[in-house]
Enzyme design. Structure first.
Site, PDB file in Angstrom:
ATOM      1  N   GLU A  74       0.853  -1.185   0.000  1.00 52.53           N
ATOM      2  CA  GLU A  74       0.000   0.000   0.000  1.00 52.53           C
ATOM      3  C   GLU A  74       0.895   1.243   0.000  1.00 52.53           C
ATOM      4  O   GLU A  74       1.865   1.279   0.759  1.00 52.53           O
ATOM      5  CB  GLU A  74      -0.911   0.037   1.230  1.00 52.53           C
ATOM      6  CG  GLU A  74      -1.914   1.175   1.130  1.00 52.53           C
ATOM      7  CD  GLU A  74      -2.880   1.231   2.322  1.00 52.53           C
ATOM      8  OE1 GLU A  74      -2.815   0.376   3.223  1.00 52.53           O
ATOM      9  OE2 GLU A  74      -3.695   2.161   2.321  1.00 52.53           O
ATOM     10  N   GLY A 124       3.580   2.406  10.919  1.00 51.25           N
ATOM     11  CA  GLY A 124       3.316   1.550  12.077  1.00 51.25           C
ATOM     12  C   GLY A 124       3.102   0.097  11.702  1.00 51.25           C
ATOM     13  O   GLY A 124       3.774  -0.797  12.214  1.00 51.25           O
ATOM     14  N   ALA A 125       2.161  -0.132  10.779  1.00 46.28           N
ATOM     15  CA  ALA A 125       1.823  -1.505  10.445  1.00 46.28           C
ATOM     16  C   ALA A 125       0.974  -1.526   9.189  1.00 46.28           C
ATOM     17  O   ALA A 125       0.534  -0.476   8.713  1.00 46.28           O
ATOM     18  CB  ALA A 125       1.051  -2.154  11.585  1.00 46.28           C
ATOM     19  N   MET A 126       0.736  -2.736   8.676  1.00 50.26           N
ATOM     20  CA  MET A 126      -0.008  -2.868   7.427  1.00 50.26           C
ATOM     21  C   MET A 126      -0.941  -4.067   7.492  1.00 50.26           C
ATOM     22  O   MET A 126      -0.549  -5.151   7.902  1.00 50.26           O
ATOM     23  CB  MET A 126       0.997  -3.012   6.273  1.00 50.26           C
ATOM     24  CG  MET A 126       0.351  -3.213   4.922  1.00 50.26           C
ATOM     25  SD  MET A 126      -0.645  -1.778   4.436  1.00 50.26           S
ATOM     26  CE  MET A 126      -1.886  -2.568   3.444  1.00 50.26           C
ATOM     27  N   GLU A 127      -2.167  -3.838   7.031  1.00 47.82           N
ATOM     28  CA  GLU A 127      -3.261  -4.788   7.230  1.00 47.82           C
ATOM     29  C   GLU A 127      -3.380  -5.873   6.170  1.00 47.82           C
ATOM     30  O   GLU A 127      -4.475  -6.406   5.958  1.00 47.82           O
ATOM     31  CB  GLU A 127      -4.570  -3.998   7.297  1.00 47.82           C
ATOM     32  CG  GLU A 127      -5.036  -3.356   5.967  1.00 47.82           C
ATOM     33  CD  GLU A 127      -4.662  -1.896   5.789  1.00 47.82           C
ATOM     34  OE1 GLU A 127      -3.677  -1.455   6.412  1.00 47.82           O
ATOM     35  OE2 GLU A 127      -5.336  -1.195   5.021  1.00 47.82           O
ATOM     36  N   ASN A 128      -2.293  -6.255   5.472  1.00 48.96           N
ATOM     37  CA  ASN A 128      -2.371  -7.291   4.435  1.00 48.96           C
ATOM     38  C   ASN A 128      -3.255  -8.450   4.877  1.00 48.96           C
ATOM     39  O   ASN A 128      -3.156  -8.922   6.002  1.00 48.96           O
ATOM     40  CB  ASN A 128      -0.975  -7.857   4.155  1.00 48.96           C
ATOM     41  CG  ASN A 128       0.066  -6.774   4.064  1.00 48.96           C
ATOM     42  OD1 ASN A 128      -0.004  -5.931   3.199  1.00 48.96           O
ATOM     43  ND2 ASN A 128       1.003  -6.770   4.998  1.00 48.96           N
ATOM     44  N   HIS A 137      -6.381  -1.865  15.246  1.00 47.78           N
ATOM     45  CA  HIS A 137      -6.625  -1.125  14.002  1.00 47.78           C
ATOM     46  C   HIS A 137      -6.401  -2.033  12.781  1.00 47.78           C
ATOM     47  O   HIS A 137      -7.278  -2.135  11.911  1.00 47.78           O
ATOM     48  CB  HIS A 137      -5.691   0.087  13.955  1.00 47.78           C
ATOM     49  CG  HIS A 137      -5.820   0.921  12.723  1.00 47.78           C
ATOM     50  ND1 HIS A 137      -6.610   2.045  12.685  1.00 47.78           N
ATOM     51  CD2 HIS A 137      -5.282   0.794  11.488  1.00 47.78           C
ATOM     52  CE1 HIS A 137      -6.541   2.577  11.467  1.00 47.78           C
ATOM     53  NE2 HIS A 137      -5.737   1.830  10.728  1.00 47.78           N
ATOM     54  N   GLU A 138      -5.261  -2.688  12.741  1.00 49.85           N
ATOM     55  CA  GLU A 138      -4.961  -3.526  11.560  1.00 49.85           C
ATOM     56  C   GLU A 138      -5.931  -4.696  11.485  1.00 49.85           C
ATOM     57  O   GLU A 138      -6.386  -5.063  10.410  1.00 49.85           O
ATOM     58  CB  GLU A 138      -3.508  -4.034  11.590  1.00 49.85           C
ATOM     59  CG  GLU A 138      -2.438  -2.957  11.733  1.00 49.85           C
ATOM     60  CD  GLU A 138      -2.564  -1.790  10.779  1.00 49.85           C
ATOM     61  OE1 GLU A 138      -3.107  -1.965   9.672  1.00 49.85           O
ATOM     62  OE2 GLU A 138      -2.143  -0.665  11.148  1.00 49.85           O
ATOM     63  N   GLU A 178      -9.722   4.303   6.353  1.00 53.93           N
ATOM     64  CA  GLU A 178      -8.894   4.758   7.467  1.00 53.93           C
ATOM     65  C   GLU A 178      -9.691   5.509   8.534  1.00 53.93           C
ATOM     66  O   GLU A 178      -9.527   5.265   9.725  1.00 53.93           O
ATOM     67  CB  GLU A 178      -7.715   5.607   6.961  1.00 53.93           C
ATOM     68  CG  GLU A 178      -6.724   4.826   6.088  1.00 53.93           C
ATOM     69  CD  GLU A 178      -6.156   3.577   6.747  1.00 53.93           C
ATOM     70  OE1 GLU A 178      -6.297   3.421   7.978  1.00 53.93           O
ATOM     71  OE2 GLU A 178      -5.583   2.733   6.030  1.00 53.93           O
TER      72      GLU A 178
END
Ligand code: B3K
Ligand code: ZN
Length: 856
Positions: free
Chosen positions: A128, A260-264, A296-297, A319
């Site tokens: 992303e 921070g992080a990624m929701e794959n 969140h993720e 988001e």
């Protein structure tokens, strides 16, 4: 490479993609400098695009950047393609067809951390927003959703991708994700990793395997993240009825990560700072942040993955909603008022500043050059506020009904804000046309109120006005939900919270049958992201501070008293207001109140917020003066708390085994404020004792910062370094603390010295941000009149840009407030901005940010 003329993309230009993709098969053969990616992609004409199925299709464009094409075939016939830096164009048959290709990429030299890259010998991805095009040729846009099968060949013990495992043997693993997804959700991880395993049984009885994969040595930092994940899964079932939809959920911790992080899908990738936690190495704030990011993720699985965005202009669709959902989660897990107050402090600090300056943009922007520059406080945090307002306006039941309809109607689709609002319109019968301005207009509305009281009737007359900006030159009135309560002079409630719905530029509301003139408590819970002007006397504010039944407005009353005290010191040179000092002490010593709430009540606006307020009032903030008055206030507070601070410290000092829960962390927050007063007033003996005895990072680092500020920091800093030199996340704190605890005139020199430390590595975003994020956040240091911080930051942005444009561009926002300051500072900042802009081959990311910051 900088484009000759950077291209601007417009929301209004959206057209559907001419094809749909039935399936994608990817085969990765991993190699640090020559990874091969073979793809088999089944295209079919998109009925939504082609009116006449027999009409000739346009030539096909596939995105592709920094990929070396080895070969490509359509239906087995070699492709004749035109290739540019951005992708590939080729003629295609008119019916369905299969594309097969092989490309080569260089993950080890991918310092941008976008696409497939390497971190400490491990392969990982970040796709992303537009990183997939750095992996292979593909229509890299979120409205193209497909089912992916991924095969990974590599000599690593752990080979991961999205979905469920199909086969796995030594050095080969095949994964299949049954849920159609856009390419930005693809993930791949390969490395020597250790799994912390657990399971979760969903409400319909599906057993899900949960793994948190970390590098050897980090096993002891997984337990908290795992519990947070399970709590998130349960919460989403209970509150939103959302169940997890695969047999497996993996999280991987990575050291080099841009955010921070990624929701794959099924394979979340986290910055190690956003998931690894232990009492010895993480602060209470770290724990709370980790819990929120994991939630969140995870919540993105429904709001983002099952239902995604049609195009990147709709980013707030996933988001804003997901931030809103994670804030609900944190409120439920911890203290709702504390969460709300902290969110508003953050919103005012970051989003209001963005809205006040040259980077102002609507929650749904209408154009961009580089989408990575729009992962902003406006899209995320204001986007979440908009959801909160919607819920306030329609009520809880209608909100959950509408969201349920959204989930059923749009599952598997790529959607727009229009789709989102339509489910609310249908469920409630409301017309949300005007409400939609919250998505289309930039700027923070100014709301002011006049009061008149006659006999038994109070009339409140509100006016709203949004300052015009380049993004929104002619703002129109917004729908503002104003939560209101009334408090009688004797402290009893004259009116419980009710929602006034303001839609016009000016609007009056009458309240009759009152026994006495009440004090109005306006914008309870911060019911709308606006700047409120309510000319209450300090006595009325003190009344609300004591009697308001709304915890947010209680805090706000104290906050406004603090602000007025600071403004009087700045404008009139007065001493710190004794009434404010005493009111603060009264709250801090009130044992009936939650320690976390008391901790928040002890605050007063810092230099950065004061600069915003002064700029808003048409005044020019003087950073040196802001530092001096802040010091004066801290000294006066330390004096006022001379007796109380040691008592409160002793009473609430947590000696039980460390728990990162709200109760203990509230106490530690309160005692650490007291430690600051004690250290300022009576020296660092208590801090040294806390530092020596601490068994947790919260107490250790807060003691260290007091020793560095008020005592001889060198031995403690050296001891801390010796203890933690092998722990990179703790070392980030060590770097950052030295900058933020320096004197304002010395902080830039400290940062410069630290860049020469053997452990400084500008290629690691966490370490870069530890030093330069701390410098940029330290108002009095960053804006010191010597200009040293501006120059140092610019020097390093020039170094970082060719390596990592995303992190460079994000850091440029430090310069966004330049117009607030005097002409000398303005000139200094602009000279640095121009110096960066003049760098040959500056990235599109940084060019766009700095050009916008400079303004027309
Ligand atoms: N969706 C990602 C952010 C991606 C940022 C790309 N520049 C994390 C999140 O918001 O959950
Ligand atoms: Zn998100």
């Amino acid at each position: 490479m900088r484009d000759a003329a950077p291209k601007t993309i417009y929301l209004s230009d959206y057209t559907p993609y001419p094809w749909t993709i039935e399936s994608v098969d990817l085969h990765f053969t991993l190699d640090p400098h020559a990874t091969r990616v073979r793809s088999v992609i089944r295209f079919a004409p998109n009925p939504a695009y082609v009116e006449d199925p027999d009409a000739p299709l346009p030539t096909m464009f596939l995105h592709g950047e920094k990929v070396k094409l080895i070969w490509a075939e359509i239906e087995g016939i070699p492709v004749d393609a035109t290739i540019t830096d951005e992708g590939l164009t080729t003629a295609v048959p008119s019916g369905p067809f299969t594309w097969e290709a092989e490309v080569e990429i260089d993950p080890a030299n991918n310092t941008a951390l976008e696409g497939l890259y390497m971190s400490n010998g491990m392969y990982c991805t970040q796709c992303e927003a537009e990183g997939f095009r750095k992996i292979t040729y593909y229509p890299d846009r979120p409205d193209v959703m497909s089912v992916f099968t991924v095969t990974i060949e590599g000599p690593h013990p752990v080979l991961l991708s999205n979905g469920n495992p199909v086969t796995s043997s030594k050095h080969l693993a095949k994964w299949h994700d049954p849920w159609p997804k856009p390419a930005y959700l693809l993930a791949l991880v390969a490395g020597e990793l250790i799994s912390h395993h657990n399971t979760f049984t969903t409400k319909s009885g599906r057993k899900v395997d949960l793994n948190l994969y970390v590098r050897p040595g980090d096993e002891g930092k997984c337990a908290f993240g795992m519990e947070a994940l399970k709590a998130s899964m349960k919460w989403d079932e209970e509150v939103y009825g959302r169940e997890y939809d695969l047999d497996l959920f993996n999280i991987v911790a990575v050291d080099d990560f841009n955010m921070g992080a990624m929701e794959n899908k099924g394979l979340n990738i986290f910055n190690s700072s956003a998931v690894l936690a232990s009492p010895e190495t993480s602060t209470d704030m770290n724990f709370e942040r980790i819990e929120a990011i994991i939630a969140h993720e995870y919540f993105h699985n429904w709001t983002g993955n099952r239902i995604t965005c049609r195009d990147w202009f709709q980013l707030c669709l996933k988001e804003g909603l997901t931030v809103y959902r994670d804030s609900q989660f944190t409120s439920d897990m911890r203290s709702a008022p504390v969460k709300r107050i902290s969110d508003v402090i953050d919103l005012r600090g970051r989003q209001f500043a963005e809205d006040q300056g040259p980077l102002a943009h609507p929650v749904r922007p209408e154009s961009f050059q580089e989408i990575n520059n729009f992962y902003t406080a406006t899209v995320y945090e204001k986007g979440a506020e908009v959801i909160g307002m919607l819920k306030t306006l329609v009520g809880d039941d209608a909100y959950y009904k509408a969201v349920e309809l959204y989930f059923t109607r749009h599952d598997g689709q790529a959607c727009t804000i229009e789709d989102w609002l339509a489910v609310f319109e249908e469920t409630t019968g409301r017309d949300l046309t005007q409400f939609k301005r919250w998505y289309s207009q930039a700027g923070t509305p100014r709301l002011s109120v006049e009061e008149s009281f006659e006999l038994d009737t109070l009339t409140l007359t509100f006016t709203q006005h949004t300052p015009p900006s380049a993004a929104t030159p002619n703002p129109e009135p917004q729908v503002i939900p104003i939560a209101l309560g009334l408090i009688y002079p004797d402290g009893t409630e004259a009116l419980e919270t009710r929602i006034l719905e303001m839609t016009k530029a000016e609007q009056s509301f009458r309240f009759t049958g009152l026994e006495d003139q009440p004090v109005a408590s306006i914008l309870r819970g911060f019911s709308a992201p606006v700047v409120l002007t309510h000319n209450l006397s300090d006595a009325d504010r003190a009344h609300l501070l004591t009697h308001d039944t709304d915890p947010f407005n209680r805090w706000e009353a104290g906050n406004m008293l603090g602000r007025n005290a600071m403004l009087a010191m700045i404008r009139e040179g007065t001493a710190p207001d004794p009434a404010f000092l005493q009111a603060t002490k009264a709250i801090a010593t009130d044992e009936t109140l939650d320690p976390a709430f008391r901790d928040l009540m002890i605050g007063w606006p810092g230099p950065s917020e004061l600069a915003t307020v002064l700029h808003e009032a048409g005044e020019v903030p003087d950073p040196e003066q802001l530092f001096e008055v802040s010091e004066e206030m801290r000294n006066a507070m330390a004096e006022t708390f001379a007796d109380a601070a040691p008592e409160i410290y002793a009473r609430h000092n947590v000696t039980e085994p460390y728990q990162p829960n709200a109760e203990q962390s509230g106490k530690r927050a309160l005692t650490n404020v007291m430690l600051a007063f004690i250290s300022r007033h009576s020296g660092t003996a208590t801090a040294q004792k806390q530092f020596d005895n601490a068994d947790n990072m919260t107490q250790q680092i807060s003691a260290l910062s007091q020793i560095v500020r008020h005592g001889d920091g060198a031995p403690a800093l050296a001891a801390f370094y010796d203890q933690w030199k092998d722990d990179r996340l703790v070392m980030d704190k060590w770097f950052g603390l030295q900058v933020s605890c320096s004197k304002p005139e010395e902080a830039a020199a400290t940062a410069q010295r630290l860049t020469g430390h053997p452990d400084f590595n500008h290629k690691n975003p966490n370490r870069f941000r530890a030093v330069f994020g701390a410098l940029a956040a330290y108002h009095d240091a960053f804006h010191h009149k010597n200009g040293a911080a501006y120059t140092l930051l610019a020097d390093w942005l020039i170094i970082l840009d060719p390596l990592n444009p995303q992190t460079t561009a994000r850091m440029c926002s430090a310069f966004q407030t330049w117009k607030r300051y005097d002409t000398d500072r303005q000139a200094k900042i602009l000279a640095e901005v121009d110096r960066i802009l003049a760098t040959p081959n500056l990235s599109r990311d940084t060019t766009e940010m700095l050009t916008r910051i400079k303004g027309a």
